[in-house]
Design an enzyme around this catalytic site. Structure first.
Site, PDB file in Angstrom:
ATOM      1  N   LYS A  54       0.860  -1.220   0.064  1.00 62.63           N
ATOM      2  CA  LYS A  54      -0.057   0.125   0.033  1.00 62.63           C
ATOM      3  C   LYS A  54       0.888   1.362  -0.178  1.00 62.63           C
ATOM      4  O   LYS A  54       0.574   2.236  -0.543  1.00 62.63           O
ATOM      5  CB  LYS A  54      -0.968  -0.041   1.108  1.00 62.63           C
ATOM      6  CG  LYS A  54      -2.014  -1.146   1.083  1.00 62.63           C
ATOM      7  CD  LYS A  54      -2.914  -1.232  -0.213  1.00 62.63           C
ATOM      8  CE  LYS A  54      -3.480  -2.602  -0.191  1.00 62.63           C
ATOM      9  NZ  LYS A  54      -4.249  -2.774  -1.460  1.00 62.63           N
ATOM     10  N   HIS A  73     -14.873  -0.752  10.144  1.00 61.18           N
ATOM     11  CA  HIS A  73     -14.243  -0.532   8.711  1.00 61.18           C
ATOM     12  C   HIS A  73     -14.424  -1.358   7.590  1.00 61.18           C
ATOM     13  O   HIS A  73     -13.626  -1.540   6.563  1.00 61.18           O
ATOM     14  CB  HIS A  73     -12.598  -0.634   9.023  1.00 61.18           C
ATOM     15  CG  HIS A  73     -11.981   0.294  10.083  1.00 61.18           C
ATOM     16  ND1 HIS A  73     -12.482   1.681  10.090  1.00 61.18           N
ATOM     17  CD2 HIS A  73     -11.596  -0.229  11.386  1.00 61.18           C
ATOM     18  CE1 HIS A  73     -11.758   2.094  11.162  1.00 61.18           C
ATOM     19  NE2 HIS A  73     -11.435   1.209  12.095  1.00 61.18           N
ATOM     20  N   ARG A 106      -8.575  -6.839  -8.058  1.00 62.69           N
ATOM     21  CA  ARG A 106      -9.556  -7.739  -8.266  1.00 62.69           C
ATOM     22  C   ARG A 106     -11.085  -7.437  -8.346  1.00 62.69           C
ATOM     23  O   ARG A 106     -11.288  -6.213  -8.015  1.00 62.69           O
ATOM     24  CB  ARG A 106      -9.372  -9.196  -6.884  1.00 62.69           C
ATOM     25  CG  ARG A 106      -8.997  -8.406  -5.703  1.00 62.69           C
ATOM     26  CD  ARG A 106     -10.386  -8.036  -4.829  1.00 62.69           C
ATOM     27  NE  ARG A 106     -10.067  -7.356  -3.688  1.00 62.69           N
ATOM     28  CZ  ARG A 106     -10.876  -6.904  -2.920  1.00 62.69           C
ATOM     29  NH1 ARG A 106     -12.306  -6.770  -3.326  1.00 62.69           N
ATOM     30  NH2 ARG A 106     -10.541  -6.207  -1.741  1.00 62.69           N
ATOM     31  N   GLU A 137      -1.778   6.696   8.266  1.00 58.86           N
ATOM     32  CA  GLU A 137      -2.246   7.739   7.467  1.00 58.86           C
ATOM     33  C   GLU A 137      -2.751   8.817   8.442  1.00 58.86           C
ATOM     34  O   GLU A 137      -3.448   8.128   9.560  1.00 58.86           O
ATOM     35  CB  GLU A 137      -3.216   7.145   6.508  1.00 58.86           C
ATOM     36  CG  GLU A 137      -2.741   6.819   5.174  1.00 58.86           C
ATOM     37  CD  GLU A 137      -3.969   6.278   4.442  1.00 58.86           C
ATOM     38  OE1 GLU A 137      -3.533   5.716   3.301  1.00 58.86           O
ATOM     39  OE2 GLU A 137      -5.035   6.453   4.546  1.00 58.86           O
TER      40      GLU A 137
END
Lengths: 165, 506, 506, 165
Positions: C120, C239, C296, C204
């Site tokens: 990521k 989440h 995907r 983040e």
């Protein structure tokens, strides 16, 4: 071990089930794994080929979906088979032809009388079911021997309507 | 004309169409009232409605066709509108009249429109005046076999006998030669009497290789009338539709515009409002002839919903409330291709004989592009009293071939045990080269189908079925834990000898 | 690049997505191979596939995550391609590499693309070069709590800890103050290790009131890349997405064009082909930031299918066969509104705790505008081993409100007994004024939901339930015809005293 | 006549069933018509209001769908109720608080030790099920008396994990 003779779409399969539940199909090599999925649903792996079977007992027979078509399957033990052979051999041959109601229905018209000679394909009786009229035709030539119903009678599925000779 | 709010709708019907109507009502926040005959107490429409009222015995003449009982239930429940569905009382002008007289809203056209279109011979005269082409036939219903003979002699065979009062293939007979006429004439009259309480019949020239193509109409109470394109309904058995699709392979944009405009004119000729359908016959040269107007929702309406994105039942309710159509003709857009297969309890191997029984297993076809509208559930009984249609499978695809392949997948996925169904027949049609190429007419099944052409099981499937039946028989006769079958979800387990190299490497 | 035909596909997955893929394969005439763990022998994906191979024990680390076993089954079955679905091995570059090395087709992007987007932190660096905006965060994965502390101090709270290797909410933690950091950091690492076999995490800045909006990408092997519009995925719990819809109420045509173009550029930055999804966070001023790319098929892909009319699995197969995309961006048209609700086996009254058990009763929601994709059937067991998502209900409507009302109808119609589900929670969301007005962000449930706000039964329903339970108890204890219960379809019948004026007039 | 006390969402309903199957709900006037539809499905008409009830017996209780929510329903006879009252009256009061596993799961971490004082809302143990970690928290303050499981143990639904005082 128990042996079962299964008659399905005109074919006969011989299946042996051992005391501990192991099964084999005569003339068929290879692994077969059968599981009950729930309700009427079963899963069969023949080798690795997966087949869903939907089946239930109905009367003495079984109803099974094959290619989305509900077919009747008969299962006999060896003993059943012997008894049946004996009965056929000892029974007298007779050429009577019975007309049964294919569904619960109302008799709309009887188109023949006792004593009439009928041709194969000739209409015998008109039944109403599900708002549609259905004409029951003779599958063979013969003579009307007995008529058991009249116009306006409600009949059950399988009820004997008429006897031909 | 003022707008009137509908808060509670009584649905004067049963089966899939009652369920269909209940669903749109729920989505609009409208309460629903079901009615039921003695044998329908636990059917889905009763379970799904907010309220339910008994209206009589199983035969429809003693329940679903008894206007007094339905009005009684409506009054008692405080419903402010009645939706008739299709069949039963939906095209009886006197029912619509009675509903209005009782101060309720009839979700459908005016009684005058029903009456004008309900008499099939009068309807042909009426639309002719609006320049709508019709099939040659007797101008009026005929009273005697002699009159029928006379028409046959002048027009020539084949000839079609049709009920003056009805549609849906009931009371309909094709006659190919003179000595079939008498029994066909009597049969048609008796079936018409039975289905519509009106034995009058008339005769039409029977077109060769005709296609049956119909147009969906929507009209509000202010004269705004549009069409939602065609439905190709040529695949029929016993004069009843079996498979419908939209668009039709023979209708291009120009023909659609022309037929659509004609259909709108036919509807306007009887001052029509609400949803309706104009049926045409189309010959091999793409000439089209008005056949009849069905002044109610059609069985096959979902294919139009999938292609236009319009909820037709919601539209019916809004029109009945006095709303204006929110669309003009140019707002109607079409996307992709839709097909419907009617799943009926009947035996395609045995002349479509109705099949009755208890549905012991029912698994839907789900997933991408599949819709089902049904009026039955697992555990329900298919009785002899009502129409054999149990369910409708409807598939959408971006192209005709995608829709067809999807429908084949859905039909194979569908599992219904307890009665014979026509699913194998649908698969036969959808795989036939003439269906795929679009070269078919209303005689498709007579011309191409015989029972031995139905799909056959391969040996692996037969062995699997045989093994399961032997297992069940073994378990039953040995009385080995019958409870594991009855409780329905303990996976039982039998194994054949393993040939280990046939298994995975775990 | 040459085209290669696919004749047989192995699906390296289970549950609804395996069933989803099997369906499109069937519609394309492609044979299917299922794989199954010990506890999945009778699950729908095994029943529906043409062939099935066992690949190990129930825990996914011993079956669905064992590359050797899956490759073994593919080889044995003669499959020429593998579809990974989502989750499990779908975003493991080494799996795609192995599939290709074995001479099979991987239905997805190149291993290099998976690797580029799978890390990521590397992905954020890569797309930044293509002028794609990203959220401020640590440039690389961080090794120690001290590094985490340092970032928190400089960026300020709240901060999000995320797995470097994964997506789908696994290994993700929000930290609001310093003394939560330690346990969140350890928890995230342990969950990431568990889910992806890779414990690396990065940090983040956590955006305030963010919306989660993603774009569906399709790209062929010749560089043609298009987007199919957005999906609004802000309604989440823990989440993980709960409800998705398209279009998003905050995305207008101009923003859609801008975000779509950015998404296409992000995909092109890693040489992407096949179907993929670019996830963005959008702040209250409609600024958007690249979050990650899912290389995907996405769980929520059906809402895009309903709005564009494109079968995404079929498109994946065609791209993998080397076909060119048949559409350019201008051919993509959107119709109406689509919503998906994920039906999970969990208890919304009790902190979304997973619920396990045997599904003894399952009735689908059917009819107009409803699609269901599920991986379970009546009689099946919901075990502790896999994801709690049982099914997806997807509804289409001409407008957002029609889609919402239809979904409410479908959720109420859906009947599943045996495990607790989150259907009541979905109904809570769909009726909430903020959801209806479109004023929500990813904190919607934390901000608005408490269990006592779930829909409550009215007294009539409670009495009905009480009466049925008393009857069942009575029948059981008195041993009165227990068989009538067991056979499942003989309607039993009990009656209370009749107050006759409450019944119909028949 | 048999009397049943039904406990449902915290409410109590008293239902009498006569020998010939006629039922009445205490405090509720009017007709109730109950039919078994098939499997776990029942149809109830309360007057003319139609309610579908999906219900099955599970353990000694019943699971029922109410507003799409699966709730537990308890049915007792009058005799059950008397026995229970007696047991409660004669049993010694104790203030022990048992922590049970809410689902089959794997123990990921135990966050307290025997003897620890815990606050209400404090995390006690982390379980993993369906790939998600779930922290079990204390509903009240107390002292950890016993811990029956350790990291890595697989536990069944309802298994006793910990005892607080």
């Amino acid at each position: 071990m128990s042996r079962y003779i299964v008659n399905l779409e005109g074919k006969e399969f011989i299946i042996d089930i051992s005391l501990d539940g192991v099964l084999s199909v005569l003339g068929h090599e290879g692994a077969i794994d059968v599981r009950h999925v729930g309700g009427d649903a079963y899963s069969v792996l023949t080798g690795n080929v997966s087949t869903q079977i939907i089946a239930r007992r109905a009367g003495g027979k079984y109803q099974v979906l094959l290619k989305n078509n509900q077919v009747e399957v008969q299962v006999e033990t060896e003993r059943d088979r012997l008894l049946e052979l004996y009965a056929t051999a000892s029974g007298s041959a007779h050429h009577r032809y019975e007309i049964h109601a294919p569904m619960p229905a109302l008799v709309v018209r009887v188109e023949v009388n006792v004593g009439d000679e009928v041709k194969g394909g000739q209409g015998l009786i008109v039944l109403e079911a599900m708002k549609m009229e259905n004409e029951i035709k003779s599958h063979q030539a013969g003579k009307v021997k007995e008529i058991y119903v009249a116009k306006g009678k409600a009949v059950e599925k399988g009820e004997l309507l008429m006897l031909l000779e | 004309m003022k707008t009137r709010t509908i808060k509670k709708v009584l649905i004067a019907n049963r089966g899939e169409i009652a369920v269909r109507i209940i669903r749109s009502c729920k989505e609009m926040g409208i309460k629903t009232v079901a009615v039921y005959s003695d044998v329908d107490r636990t059917m889905p429409h009763v379970l799904m409605a907010d309220e339910a009222y008994p209206i009589g015995l199983a035969p429809s003449r003693e329940s679903y066709l008894v206007i007094d009982n339905i009005i009684g239930a409506a009054k008692q429940s405080g419903a402010d509108a009645i939706h008739p569905g299709y069949g039963f009382l939906s095209e009886r002008a006197e029912f619509a009249e009675r509903v209005i007289k009782e101060g309720l809203i009839f979700i459908g056209p005016l009684p005058e429109s029903i009456r004008a279109m309900g008499d099939k011979t009068a309807a042909r005269k009426l639309v002719s005046k609006a320049n709508v082409p019709t099939v040659p036939g007797t101008p009026d219903a005929i009273g005697s076999e002699d009159e029928a003979k006379a028409f046959c002699k002048s027009a020539g065979f084949p000839v079609l006998i049709k009920a003056a009062a009805g549609g849906g293939g009931k009371g309909m007979r094709v006659v190919h030669k003179m000595d079939e006429l008498s029994s066909a004439f009597q049969g048609a009259k008796s079936e018409a009497e039975n289905a519509f309480g009106d034995s009058r019949v008339y005769l039409e020239k029977y077109l060769e290789q005709p296609r049956h193509i119909e147009f969906q109409i929507l009209a509000d109470q202010y004269g705004n009338t549009i069409h939602l394109g065609e439905r190709e309904c040529s695949i029929q058995r016993r004069h009843q539709k079996l498979i419908e699709e939209t668009p039709s392979v023979i209708v291009d944009d120009a023909l659609r515009a022309k037929m659509g405009e004609t259909a709108v004119n036919a509807a306007k000729a009887c001052g029509y409002h609400n949803a309706g359908t104009i049926e045409f016959l189309v010959d091999k040269n793409r000439n089209f002839y008005f056949l009849e107007m069905n002044t109610r929702l059609q069985v096959e309406h979902p294919i139009t919903e999938l292609r236009t994105g319009i909820d037709l039942v919601a539209a019916q309710l809004r029109i009945a409330m006095g709303e204006k159509l929110p669309w003009s003709q140019k707002d109607i857009t079409f996307r992709g291709h839709a097909i419907e297969c009617r799943i009926c309890a009947e035996d395609p191997e045995n002349n479509y004989l109705p099949s009755t029984g208890v549905i012991s297993h029912l698994r839907p076809a789900l997933g991408v592009g599949v819709r089902e509208d049904r009026g039955i559930e697992q555990g329900g009984e298919v009785s002899v009293y009502y129409d054999p249609m149990l369910s409708k499978l409807i598939c959408w695809g971006a192209t005709r071939i995608e829709a067809i392949e999807r429908m084949k997948r859905a039909l194979r996925e569908y599992q219904l045990l307890g009665v014979k169904t026509n699913i194998p027949l649908h698969l036969f049609v959808l795989e036939h080269p003439n269906f795929l190429s679009g070269e078919f007419d209303t005689h498709f099944l007579q011309n191409h189908f015989t029972p031995e052409k139905l799909p056959h099981a391969i040996e692996t499937e037969q062995i699997a079925a045989a093994v399961v039946c032997a297992m069940k028989h073994h378990t039953n006769s040995a009385n080995r834990s019958p409870s594991s079958e009855a409780n329905g979800y303990t996976p039982s387990k039998w194994k054949a000898q393993r040939t280990d190299n046939m298994r995975g490497d775990t």
